[in-house]
Enzyme design. Structure first.
Site, PDB file in Angstrom:
ATOM      1  N   LYS A 269       0.804  -1.230   0.000  1.00 24.16           N
ATOM      2  CA  LYS A 269       0.000   0.000   0.000  1.00 24.16           C
ATOM      3  C   LYS A 269       0.839   1.285   0.000  1.00 24.16           C
ATOM      4  O   LYS A 269       0.402   2.304  -0.523  1.00 24.16           O
ATOM      5  CB  LYS A 269      -0.945   0.012   1.204  1.00 24.16           C
ATOM      6  CG  LYS A 269      -2.124  -0.920   1.053  1.00 24.16           C
ATOM      7  CD  LYS A 269      -3.095  -0.734   2.195  1.00 24.16           C
ATOM      8  CE  LYS A 269      -4.311  -1.613   2.021  1.00 24.16           C
ATOM      9  NZ  LYS A 269      -5.344  -1.348   3.016  1.00 24.16           N
TER      10      LYS A 269
ATOM     11  N   ASP B 206     -10.184   3.117   1.883  1.00 26.75           N
ATOM     12  CA  ASP B 206     -10.313   2.461   3.201  1.00 26.75           C
ATOM     13  C   ASP B 206     -11.064   3.356   4.192  1.00 26.75           C
ATOM     14  O   ASP B 206     -11.878   2.882   4.971  1.00 26.75           O
ATOM     15  CB  ASP B 206      -8.928   2.129   3.781  1.00 26.75           C
ATOM     16  CG  ASP B 206      -8.300   0.922   3.098  1.00 26.75           C
ATOM     17  OD1 ASP B 206      -9.055   0.067   2.588  1.00 26.75           O
ATOM     18  OD2 ASP B 206      -7.061   0.838   3.061  1.00 26.75           O
TER      19      ASP B 206
END
Ligand code: ATR
Length: 275
Positions: free
Chosen positions: A70, A106
């Site tokens: 990420k 997210d």
């Protein structure tokens, strides 16, 4: 789903490991339901720079990015939006004609999951943990108007995250004496197979109106069982996971995915795993 043919668009997830991921199931279900000629695959990637070249060379339309890529994917993209920059992580890549844009959904996952049950604006929240998940949770809650306090086993990590995102900090030892509207666990404590562990003492749960656990294996963690017993509003980690995927799907296709069905298949899999 239409037949896989020369027009089928390719989407996927890159991570290592990725075999446990729900994302192929939920995105393929959505493509099929909406009759979109696309397929979503899981790629177990260790050589990230080569994978980034591959996305462009093969014209992969969009990707989810998961652990451990990420952050390391960021310099390999053509553009990283402000949200992903502030969170410090990209979980979504959009390929616009070979130009790779990184963003992060997210935080929307957390915010949508919590808003289904409770409030964020004007409320105070305690977050347990200071890793990648905590960053997205803190960013989302703060953006939606909450006052956020961080509490992590390693104090220094909590302090540096708090400094970066302008949050408050308490010591790990003080977590059971704290009081707030909401509590969000982003540590892996309670994750399968250690299902009898909780990051909090039972007596502390009466200090919260809402408790969310980012852990979703098992779906009802020990922390959520404690929270239920204390009469708190409970939010499980699957909600966060599905809602971040819903947002990705919207970014890639511009269409609203079949959320209820996505939940249904994910819950079926989790229940089968536990039997
Ligand atoms: P993620 O991306 O899922 O957030 P991470 O970046 O590895 O994963 O972060 C995990 C977080 O859980 C960390 O804040 C970690 O605390 P430390 O900074 O002290 O390592 C926390 N954590 C992991 N195991 C824990 C445990 N057994 N008890 C308390 N906190 C724990």
């Amino acid at each position: 789903m239409p037949c896989i043919d020369a027009n089928t668009m390719l989407y996927g997830i890159i991570g290592h490991p990725v075999r446990h991921s729900f994302s192929p199931l939920i995105h393929n279900f959505a493509f099929k339901t909406l009759n979109i000629n696309a397929i979503y695959l899981a790629f177990d990637v260790t050589d990230l720079p080569s994978a980034a070249l591959g996305i462009r060379a093969l014209g992969i339309k969009g990707l989810s990015v998961t652990i451990p890529h990420k952050t390391s994917i960021m310099p390999l993209l053509d553009e990283v939006d402000d949200t992903a920059r502030q969170i410090g992580a990209v979980n979504t890549i959009i390929n616009r004609g070979g130009w790779l844009i990184g963003t992060n959904t997210d935080w929307i996952g957390v915010v949508s999951a919590i808003k289904e049950r409770g409030k964020i604006q004007g409320k105070d929240y305690l977050i347990l943990g200071a890793g990648g998940a905590a960053r997205a949770v803190a960013y989302g809650l703060k953006k939606e108007g909450a006052k956020v306090v961080i509490c992590n086993r390693t104090y220094e990590k909590a302090r540096s995250l708090a400094e970066e995102l302008d949050l408050e900090v308490i010591k790990w030892e003080d977590r059971n004496d704290f009081r707030a509207y909401g509590l969000v666990n982003t540590t892996p404590v309670g994750m399968w197979p250690e299902v009898d562990k909780s990051p909090m003492e039972q007596k502390a749960l009466k200090n919260y109106a809402l408790v969310m656990d980012a852990v979703y294996r098992p779906l009802e963690t020990c922390l959520l069982k404690q929270a239920k017993l204390a009469g708190c509003l409970c939010v499980d980690g699957l909600k966060m996971l599905i809602y971040q995927g819903v947002e990705q799907f919207k970014l890639w296709t511009g269409k609203e995915p079949p959320i209820e069905g996505m939940f249904k298949i994910a819950i079926e899999i989790l229940q089968n795993e536990q039997n």
